[in-house]
Motif scaffolding. Structure first.
Motif, PDB file in Angstrom:
ATOM      1  N   LEU A 138      18.517  43.944 -60.128  1.00 39.44           N
ATOM      2  CA  LEU A 138      19.672  43.139 -60.543  1.00 39.44           C
ATOM      3  C   LEU A 138      19.207  41.887 -61.271  1.00 39.44           C
ATOM      4  CD1 LEU A 138      22.695  42.472 -60.510  1.00 39.44           C
ATOM      5  CD2 LEU A 138      22.350  41.380 -58.284  1.00 39.44           C
ATOM      6  N   ILE A 181      27.509  47.458 -61.965  1.00 42.57           N
ATOM      7  CA  ILE A 181      26.703  47.198 -63.150  1.00 42.57           C
ATOM      8  C   ILE A 181      27.558  46.979 -64.399  1.00 42.57           C
ATOM      9  CG2 ILE A 181      26.518  49.647 -63.771  1.00 42.57           C
ATOM     10  CD1 ILE A 181      23.718  47.075 -64.100  1.00 42.57           C
ATOM     11  N   TRP A 229      17.955  39.020 -74.580  1.00 44.48           N
ATOM     12  CA  TRP A 229      18.768  39.430 -75.739  1.00 44.48           C
ATOM     13  C   TRP A 229      19.521  38.240 -76.304  1.00 44.48           C
ATOM     14  CZ3 TRP A 229      17.725  43.649 -78.137  1.00 44.48           C
ATOM     15  CH2 TRP A 229      17.429  44.842 -77.469  1.00 44.48           C
ATOM     16  N   ASP A 230      20.154  37.504 -75.409  1.00 42.08           N
ATOM     17  CA  ASP A 230      20.971  36.383 -75.881  1.00 42.08           C
ATOM     18  C   ASP A 230      20.136  35.286 -76.512  1.00 42.08           C
ATOM     19  OD1 ASP A 230      23.171  37.721 -75.068  1.00 42.08           O
ATOM     20  OD2 ASP A 230      23.544  36.535 -73.259  1.00 42.08           O
ATOM     21  N   LEU A 283      18.864  51.515 -68.623  1.00 38.64           N
ATOM     22  CA  LEU A 283      18.994  50.208 -69.262  1.00 38.64           C
ATOM     23  C   LEU A 283      18.346  50.223 -70.629  1.00 38.64           C
ATOM     24  CD1 LEU A 283      18.150  47.954 -66.191  1.00 38.64           C
ATOM     25  CD2 LEU A 283      20.385  48.212 -67.284  1.00 38.64           C
ATOM     26  N   ARG A 284      18.653  49.202 -71.413  1.00 39.29           N
ATOM     27  CA  ARG A 284      18.001  49.034 -72.713  1.00 39.29           C
ATOM     28  C   ARG A 284      17.214  47.744 -72.677  1.00 39.29           C
ATOM     29  NH1 ARG A 284      19.637  52.684 -76.203  1.00 39.29           N
ATOM     30  NH2 ARG A 284      18.781  51.594 -77.988  1.00 39.29           N
ATOM     31  N   TRP A 322      23.951  52.879 -79.607  1.00 42.81           N
ATOM     32  CA  TRP A 322      22.825  52.036 -80.018  1.00 42.81           C
ATOM     33  C   TRP A 322      21.806  52.848 -80.798  1.00 42.81           C
ATOM     34  CZ3 TRP A 322      23.379  47.114 -80.196  1.00 42.81           C
ATOM     35  CH2 TRP A 322      23.995  46.368 -79.180  1.00 42.81           C
ATOM     36  N   ILE A 326      27.912  54.693 -69.999  1.00 46.86           N
ATOM     37  CA  ILE A 326      26.584  54.166 -70.320  1.00 46.86           C
ATOM     38  C   ILE A 326      25.852  55.108 -71.270  1.00 46.86           C
ATOM     39  CG2 ILE A 326      24.322  53.601 -69.329  1.00 46.86           C
ATOM     40  CD1 ILE A 326      25.890  52.682 -66.789  1.00 46.86           C
ATOM     41  N   ASN A 335      24.512  54.038 -74.952  1.00 47.06           N
ATOM     42  CA  ASN A 335      23.126  54.240 -75.386  1.00 47.06           C
ATOM     43  C   ASN A 335      23.042  55.121 -76.622  1.00 47.06           C
ATOM     44  OD1 ASN A 335      21.896  52.555 -73.539  1.00 47.06           O
ATOM     45  ND2 ASN A 335      21.698  54.148 -71.986  1.00 47.06           N
ATOM     46  N   ILE A 356      17.874  42.633 -64.668  1.00 45.60           N
ATOM     47  CA  ILE A 356      18.934  42.808 -65.655  1.00 45.60           C
ATOM     48  C   ILE A 356      19.365  41.447 -66.204  1.00 45.60           C
ATOM     49  CG2 ILE A 356      21.329  43.564 -65.961  1.00 45.60           C
ATOM     50  CD1 ILE A 356      20.692  45.765 -63.838  1.00 45.60           C
ATOM     51  N   HIS A 414      22.830  38.111 -60.635  1.00 43.42           N
ATOM     52  CA  HIS A 414      22.593  38.211 -62.065  1.00 43.42           C
ATOM     53  C   HIS A 414      22.669  36.828 -62.703  1.00 43.42           C
ATOM     54  CE1 HIS A 414      23.786  38.836 -66.291  1.00 43.42           C
ATOM     55  NE2 HIS A 414      23.100  39.974 -66.210  1.00 43.42           N
ATOM     56  N   ASN A 431      19.206  40.413 -70.139  1.00 41.10           N
ATOM     57  CA  ASN A 431      20.358  39.884 -70.869  1.00 41.10           C
ATOM     58  C   ASN A 431      20.082  38.492 -71.441  1.00 41.10           C
ATOM     59  OD1 ASN A 431      21.988  42.132 -70.672  1.00 41.10           O
ATOM     60  ND2 ASN A 431      22.876  41.500 -68.710  1.00 41.10           N
ATOM     61  N   PHE A 460      27.587  43.809 -66.342  1.00 43.50           N
ATOM     62  CA  PHE A 460      26.298  43.312 -66.831  1.00 43.50           C
ATOM     63  C   PHE A 460      25.742  44.145 -67.979  1.00 43.50           C
ATOM     64  CE2 PHE A 460      26.100  42.155 -62.162  1.00 43.50           C
ATOM     65  CZ  PHE A 460      26.587  40.876 -62.373  1.00 43.50           C
ATOM     66  N   LEU A 461      26.451  45.170 -68.368  1.00 39.18           N
ATOM     67  CA  LEU A 461      25.961  46.005 -69.463  1.00 39.18           C
ATOM     68  C   LEU A 461      26.082  45.242 -70.774  1.00 39.18           C
ATOM     69  CD1 LEU A 461      27.617  49.391 -68.450  1.00 39.18           C
ATOM     70  CD2 LEU A 461      25.178  48.827 -68.370  1.00 39.18           C
ATOM     71  N   ARG A 462      25.410  45.778 -71.777  1.00 34.24           N
ATOM     72  CA  ARG A 462      25.543  45.208 -73.114  1.00 34.24           C
ATOM     73  C   ARG A 462      26.157  46.261 -74.011  1.00 34.24           C
ATOM     74  NH1 ARG A 462      23.093  40.451 -73.479  1.00 34.24           N
ATOM     75  NH2 ARG A 462      23.166  40.432 -75.736  1.00 34.24           N
TER      76      ARG A 462
END
Lengths: 347, 347
Positions: free
Chosen positions: A255, B285, A265-266, A289-290, B265, B258, B262, A258, A227, A262, B288-290
DNA sequence: CCCAGGGGGTTAAACGTTTAAGCGCCATGA
DNA sequence: TCATGGCGCTTAAACGTTTAACCCCCTGGG
């Protein structure tokens, strides 16, 4: 305590142990009345042939060995669960089971293979994650022991393998992005020694070339599968001047995808709208995931099944219809690869 | 083709096969000169004792059976990789290996256990995901076959198990949230038949009671372990009137966490700031999530190791120091459980 | 001088199967 | 009447170990 043996059945049925064996395996005709007597005795005692004795006699174990490198804490193995289940299931259908053994260093792993061959612990091996000139493949080829591999190693080596067509998969993903209006597409690739990485990268290049699109060298980053690396690589892409900044990124694994998401987003972007992202593997998490990740799904169950049935055929000295099987991944389109919105890109 | 046998070594060393066996296992003193001759012959031939013959003689297989339910496509198994590796490694240290076999329906699974016992394919089993009154535990207990379980089943059944203290874990997570200023904390729990779910839920209730905080019944949803269920459950929480709407949610797995993230959000909230979320498992994971997920990490490697060494002890009729081992999970604090910002909550 | 004991090795049984070889018996054909 | 052959079953070897039992020889003590 101890299970009934063939001798107990023979005594109960009033016949010799050979007759019992012949009846139960029907390997030779036996008179009907005797047959029934044996069958009744066997079921009433709950007799099942001891597997070790049978194996010794046949010089087989009906076991296949499999090992894999454990994932470090910041990585994950998206296919292990399904892969092992598929193999175990296919093996069971042919009377085999899967033996898992631990993997430490490469040298130890090679020594373990040899040891297991010598002591006759398994009838064959399944290898996965094969690399270019994989020493495990070389070693097993040299000692002439049955094995199959998930992945190729060297076109000059003749051994049975099953693989997923990464080239076709990534080509398809690239074409999908092109069709959605993207022109500046980047690829987050693996380091050179990964054969799988080469194949996948090839798909990206082919698709771009076929579409007549130029490929800027800065659109390809070669990194290890983490990542952190992907995050840094994506930042590189996003820091390029606006006129060559990619609007889409293909990552060779979920992976890494992802990491890209990220990073986007950042950077204040909305992945899926401002930056298309595609992954590879269709890890279970991908759909949650989003945004939900567009990715290539590998037919893992079929890979496991084909590997095992091939290995069974080899161990029983049957003719192999296909020594090499190349399966197609399937592009799963989700929200992370939206249609390019020109206004946003050129703003 | 075929590996050297003890007979070949005996001939090469000019001794009987018994002497070879005695030397190699040093199970009886042998004259030094003969000893060396045998040793030299063995190494020069590359002799290793055949494992099947040895097993037959000893009526053992030095194999442990393990199976697990495959995850449906919308779920994942966050621990399989590390768990299997830990077991395989611990087993190897004691000369054992792990046999994996497929799981279909429960009835088939029970039948498979019995079959494998009868044919003597394994020396013991490792069970995981045990439920209240788990029929596999009951069955193995009834036939008196060696096994160990990851998880408890029934306090009245006497069998060796290793488990992770879900009660203490969730209690700790709850206290952490309370300490961060949360008062209205919800818990996304499992359905009643899950013993593990009961334990974890208990931790939540205990912590709330100990802190003197009231628990609204609407703050507990009992659902199956899927993202969709968790998503729906979280929406329920978020649709409660403002004065009883939870500011934090504890989910019994990362997958469910998760779903909560979601849902937050999608409700226009920023999880980690507007809604604290805690998971369980520390799936790869999670980090690594947001936002990165606060979660409880299970000491999976130790669980696997303890299970296997216990099973080894049982199979060698050694005295067990501990029949029951309860290990502590570790709370990994990440951004999803930020300090409660009162302004936001009461706005 | 004889016997006990022990060191150092061998013989053979056992683990539980599979299977090649053999054996008695009956029917059949010459 | 006798060889032939097939049917139906048994005997026994084999797979590669481990290990109990035994044997031979030498030494030391009574």
């Amino acid at each position: 305590m101890s299970n009934p043996t063939i001798r107990n059945v023979a005594k109960a049925a009033g016949v010799s142990i050979a007759t019992v064996s012949y009846v139960l395996n029907d390997s030779r005709p036996v008179g009907e009345e005797t047959r029934q007597r044996v069958l009744r005795a066997a079921t009433s005692l709950g007799y099942r042939a001891n597997v070790t004795a049978r194996n010794l006699q046949a010089s087989k174990t009906r076991l296949f060995g499999y090992t894999w490198r454990p994932s470090p804490p910041d990585q994950f193995n998206p296919i292990l669960d399904r892969f092992l289940q598929a193999m175990a299931e296919a093996a069971a259908r042919h009377g085999y089971r899967i033996l898992t053994f631990p993997t430490i260093t490469l040298e130890e792993e090679l020594a373990t293979y040899e040891e297991m061959v010598l002591i006759g612990q398994v009838d064959g091996f399944v290898l996965s994650n094969t690399n270019q000139d994989d020493p495990r493949v070389r070693s097993l080829l040299d000692i002439g022991f049955p094995f199959v591999a998930f992945g190729r190693a060297n076109p000059d080596w003749d051994f049975p393998w099953v693989d997923v067509d990464g080239t076709a998969g990534v080509r398809q993903a690239t074409e999908h992005l092109i069709q959605r209006g993207h022109r500046r597409i980047a690829c987050l690739a693996w380091t050179e020694e990964s054969l799988t990485g080469q194949f996948r990268l090839q798909g990206y290049r082919t698709a771009m070339a076929d579409a007549g699109l130029p490929v800027d060298p800065r659109w390809t980053e070669r990194i290890g599968n983490t990542h952190a690396n992907a995050y840094a690589g994506a930042r590189q892409f996003l820091s390029l001047p606006a006129d060559i900044r990619p609007t889409a990124v293909i990552a060779l694994t979920d992976l890494m995808a992802i990491g890209v998401i990220n990073a986007a987003w950042d950077a204040g972007l909305e992945p899926g709208r401002d930056l298309a992202v595609v992954g590879f593997d269709d890890a279970p998490i991908a759909r949650f995931l989003r945004p939900p990740l567009t990715t290539l799904s590998q037919p893992i169950a079929e890979v496991g099944e084909r590997l095992v049935t091939t290995l069974v055929d080899i161990c029983n000295e049957r003719f192999l219809k296909e020594r090499h099987v190349l399966l197609q991944p399937e592009l799963i389109v989700r929200a992370s690869s939206a249609v390019l919105d020109d206004d946003r890109v050129t703003r």
